[in-house]
Design a protein around this motif. Structure first.
Motif, PDB file in Angstrom:
ATOM      1  N   TYR A   1     -13.053  -1.394  -6.260  1.00 13.04           N
ATOM      2  CA  TYR A   1     -12.887  -1.974  -4.926  1.00 13.04           C
ATOM      3  C   TYR A   1     -11.402  -2.088  -4.620  1.00 13.04           C
ATOM      4  N   MET A   2     -11.086  -1.981  -3.352  1.00 16.86           N
ATOM      5  CA  MET A   2      -9.744  -2.293  -2.861  1.00 16.86           C
ATOM      6  C   MET A   2      -9.880  -3.240  -1.681  1.00 16.86           C
ATOM      7  N   THR A   3      -8.814  -3.959  -1.417  1.00 22.24           N
ATOM      8  CA  THR A   3      -8.839  -4.952  -0.354  1.00 22.24           C
ATOM      9  C   THR A   3      -7.975  -4.514   0.818  1.00 22.24           C
ATOM     10  N   VAL A   4      -8.371  -4.916   2.005  1.00 25.36           N
ATOM     11  CA  VAL A   4      -7.510  -4.808   3.182  1.00 25.36           C
ATOM     12  C   VAL A   4      -7.237  -6.228   3.662  1.00 25.36           C
ATOM     13  N   ASP A   5      -5.987  -6.500   3.999  1.00 22.59           N
ATOM     14  CA  ASP A   5      -5.571  -7.851   4.370  1.00 22.59           C
ATOM     15  C   ASP A   5      -4.626  -7.797   5.559  1.00 22.59           C
ATOM     16  N   PRO A   6      -4.658  -8.822   6.428  1.00 21.53           N
ATOM     17  CA  PRO A   6      -3.801  -8.803   7.616  1.00 21.53           C
ATOM     18  C   PRO A   6      -2.312  -8.661   7.311  1.00 21.53           C
TER      19      PRO A   6
ATOM     20  N   ARG B   1       3.795  -4.844   6.699  1.00 22.28           N
ATOM     21  CA  ARG B   1       4.422  -3.866   5.819  1.00 22.28           C
ATOM     22  C   ARG B   1       4.462  -2.476   6.455  1.00 22.28           C
ATOM     23  N   MET B   2       3.793  -2.312   7.574  1.00 16.28           N
ATOM     24  CA  MET B   2       3.822  -1.025   8.274  1.00 16.28           C
ATOM     25  C   MET B   2       4.990  -0.946   9.253  1.00 16.28           C
ATOM     26  N   VAL B   3       5.759  -2.029   9.326  1.00 19.34           N
ATOM     27  CA  VAL B   3       6.960  -2.082  10.155  1.00 19.34           C
ATOM     28  C   VAL B   3       8.169  -1.947   9.236  1.00 19.34           C
ATOM     29  N   ASP B   4       9.131  -1.141   9.620  1.00 19.25           N
ATOM     30  CA  ASP B   4      10.317  -0.908   8.793  1.00 19.25           C
ATOM     31  C   ASP B   4      11.313  -2.047   9.003  1.00 19.25           C
ATOM     32  N   ARG B   5      11.112  -3.107   8.264  1.00 19.86           N
ATOM     33  CA  ARG B   5      11.991  -4.269   8.374  1.00 19.86           C
ATOM     34  C   ARG B   5      11.963  -5.032   7.057  1.00 19.86           C
ATOM     35  N   LYS B   6      12.949  -5.879   6.854  1.00 23.21           N
ATOM     36  CA  LYS B   6      12.983  -6.703   5.658  1.00 23.21           C
ATOM     37  C   LYS B   6      11.947  -7.806   5.760  1.00 23.21           C
ATOM     38  N   SER B   7      11.278  -8.070   4.649  1.00 23.99           N
ATOM     39  CA  SER B   7      10.286  -9.133   4.597  1.00 23.99           C
ATOM     40  C   SER B   7      10.145  -9.563   3.144  1.00 23.99           C
ATOM     41  N   TYR B   8       9.161 -10.457   2.886  1.00 19.29           N
ATOM     42  CA  TYR B   8       8.955 -10.908   1.514  1.00 19.29           C
ATOM     43  C   TYR B   8       8.335  -9.828   0.635  1.00 19.29           C
ATOM     44  N   VAL B   9       7.822  -8.765   1.242  1.00 18.37           N
ATOM     45  CA  VAL B   9       7.386  -7.575   0.513  1.00 18.37           C
ATOM     46  C   VAL B   9       7.983  -6.357   1.232  1.00 18.37           C
ATOM     47  N   PRO B  10       8.354  -5.309   0.493  1.00 24.12           N
ATOM     48  CA  PRO B  10       8.989  -4.151   1.138  1.00 24.12           C
ATOM     49  C   PRO B  10       8.017  -3.397   2.022  1.00 24.12           C
ATOM     50  N   PRO B  11       8.524  -2.679   3.030  1.00 26.31           N
ATOM     51  CA  PRO B  11       7.645  -1.934   3.939  1.00 26.31           C
ATOM     52  C   PRO B  11       7.039  -0.711   3.263  1.00 26.31           C
ATOM     53  N   PHE B  12       5.856  -0.325   3.737  1.00 26.69           N
ATOM     54  CA  PHE B  12       5.269   0.943   3.320  1.00 26.69           C
ATOM     55  C   PHE B  12       6.149   2.081   3.836  1.00 26.69           C
TER      56      PHE B  12
ATOM     57  N   ILE C   1       6.493   6.123   5.117  1.00 22.74           N
ATOM     58  CA  ILE C   1       5.760   7.213   5.736  1.00 22.74           C
ATOM     59  C   ILE C   1       5.506   8.314   4.691  1.00 22.74           C
ATOM     60  N   GLY C   2       4.286   8.808   4.651  1.00 24.31           N
ATOM     61  CA  GLY C   2       3.947   9.901   3.755  1.00 24.31           C
ATOM     62  C   GLY C   2       3.592   9.480   2.343  1.00 24.31           C
ATOM     63  N   GLU C   3       3.654   8.180   2.060  1.00 21.70           N
ATOM     64  CA  GLU C   3       3.309   7.694   0.728  1.00 21.70           C
ATOM     65  C   GLU C   3       2.006   6.913   0.784  1.00 21.70           C
ATOM     66  N   ALA C   4       1.297   6.886  -0.337  1.00 21.55           N
ATOM     67  CA  ALA C   4       0.065   6.109  -0.417  1.00 21.55           C
ATOM     68  C   ALA C   4       0.379   4.628  -0.224  1.00 21.55           C
ATOM     69  N   LEU C   5      -0.473   3.951   0.525  1.00 25.58           N
ATOM     70  CA  LEU C   5      -0.298   2.518   0.685  1.00 25.58           C
ATOM     71  C   LEU C   5      -0.673   1.822  -0.623  1.00 25.58           C
ATOM     72  N   THR C   6      -0.324   0.567  -0.727  1.00 24.29           N
ATOM     73  CA  THR C   6      -0.660  -0.217  -1.907  1.00 24.29           C
ATOM     74  C   THR C   6      -1.288  -1.531  -1.480  1.00 24.29           C
ATOM     75  N   GLY C   7      -2.003  -2.144  -2.392  1.00 20.23           N
ATOM     76  CA  GLY C   7      -2.653  -3.423  -2.138  1.00 20.23           C
ATOM     77  C   GLY C   7      -3.579  -3.761  -3.288  1.00 20.23           C
ATOM     78  N   GLY C   8      -4.169  -4.927  -3.220  1.00 22.94           N
ATOM     79  CA  GLY C   8      -5.015  -5.394  -4.300  1.00 22.94           C
ATOM     80  C   GLY C   8      -6.192  -4.483  -4.578  1.00 22.94           C
ATOM     81  N   ALA C   9      -6.484  -4.287  -5.860  1.00 21.56           N
ATOM     82  CA  ALA C   9      -7.614  -3.462  -6.273  1.00 21.56           C
ATOM     83  C   ALA C   9      -8.134  -3.974  -7.608  1.00 21.56           C
ATOM     84  N   ILE C  10      -9.395  -3.709  -7.859  1.00 20.34           N
ATOM     85  CA  ILE C  10      -9.983  -4.022  -9.151  1.00 20.34           C
ATOM     86  C   ILE C  10     -10.783  -2.808  -9.609  1.00 20.34           C
TER      87      ILE C  10
END
Length: 342
Positions: free
Chosen positions: A45-50, A55-66, A68-77
């Motif tokens: 399973y993988m999760t989708v979260d708001p 992370r789809m916006v190119d800006r600084k945040s508490y997690v780096p942005p995704f 373009i052209g790379e696989a997204l990341t997120g929680g999985a089991i």
């Protein structure tokens, strides 16, 4: 063992406004057999979260942005299929942030062994027993400083986080009102979760009037998932020394221009309110107590949850976009592999 072909979802375009299916692309990659010290994992399973929208916006945040052209990341089991790492063996259940793909090879540092609680499913550890549940627990009890018997308002109350917030508050003997976007979700809150009142904000008319009517004695804790009109209306009804944990503001995630803030924020001064944002990753020291309390509440019949499951990695963009259309009941998950060891 032969190499594996894995499908993955990549970011094709940075979304403007509401994400579209065309912003994502499905790709195939070859996943090699594990080398020395490596582990081969097949996700279940993988999760989708708001939060992923930011992370789809190119800006600084508490997690780096995704990127373009790379696989997204997120929680999985998933499950270890083959291992050359002494810390893992085939069949082990592991969590990672390597979601949005079917297979991957890891050196093991980014894998967390999952200890299963009796009568639970793999997907539960990405929802009620994972990050969303932990968010509800830390946000309500630590940030919100909830006291037994208080008056609690929860927005997005049937979502992954909201449904757990409601039930923790009820387990603490609180009066709880949740806001949702359909009559079906309102029925779920009151009939299944034992919430005292549910507000369908789409049909309730004036939200200020609806929330005030639901809280004749005011709100002690407002668990904020939505922002916008919900925050404005809740501020008008807060009790002195009330607390507002800021978990999310999904109303503004797809905004193309900064939305106006509440024009009654001065209420926080006279009512001596505490308004505090938080990130769940700063509170994982609470995890042992969270699991202990959740296990106890489950045994006592005080905790239940729903999930909306999409089948197949190709459905991941649909699952993600559905979050912003209110299509999910409870946690939205994507099933990308088998529940049992392969």
């Amino acid at each position: 063992m032969s190499n594996h072909t894995s499908r993955e979802i990549r970011l094709k375009n940075r979304p403007v406004g509401m994400p579209q299916a065309s912003d994502f692309e499905l790709a195939e990659v070859n996943v090699p057999n594990p080398g020395p010290g490596e582990v081969l994992v097949r996700n279940s399973y993988m999760t989708v979260d708001p939060y992923m929208r930011g992370r789809m916006v190119d800006r600084k945040s508490y997690v780096p942005p995704f990127q373009i052209g790379e696989a997204l990341t997120g929680g999985a089991i998933g499950q270890v299929v083959a291992s050359n790492n002494d810390k893992f063996k085939a069949g082990d259940i592991v969590q990672s942030m390597n979601g949005w793909r079917e297979w991957f090879v890891s050196k093991g540092a980014d894998l967390q062994p999952q200890q299963m609680i009796p009568n639970t499913k793999l997907g539960d550890y990405l929802g009620a027993l994972g990050m969303p549940g932990m968010t509800a627990y830390a946000g309500l009890l630590k940030i919100g400083e909830l006291k037994d018997g208080e008056r609690v308002f929860v927005s997005a109350a049937s979502g992954a986080v909201g449904q757990i917030v409601c039930q923790i508050a009820k387990a603490k003997g609180c009066y709880v009102v949740g806001s949702v976007g359909s009559d079906e979700k309102a029925k779920y809150l009151t009939q299944d979760l034992g919430v005292d009142r549910a507000i369908n904000y789409k049909t309730a008319g004036d939200l200020n009037t609806a929330i005030a009517a639901a809280f004749p004695e005011g709100i002690d804790v407002y668990f904020e998932n939505v922002g916008g009109a919900h925050l404005q209306a809740a501020l008008n009804v807060m009790r002195p020394f009330g607390r507002i944990p800021l978990c999310g503001m999904i109303d503004m995630y797809n905004a193309t221009e900064p939305p106006p803030g509440p024009n009654n924020l001065a209420m926080a001064i006279g009512m001596q309110l505490t308004i505090r944002g938080f990130i769940v990753s700063s509170h994982y020291d609470l995890m042992p107590q969270f699991i202990a309390d959740m296990s106890r509440w489950m045994k006592e019949g005080k905790m239940k949850w729903r999930e909306t499951i999409y089948d197949g990695i190709d459905r991941a963009p649909d699952a993600f976009i559905g979050l912003f259309k209110g299509e999910n009941m409870g946690k939205a998950l994507v099933r990308v592999g088998p529940d049992k060891a392969v």
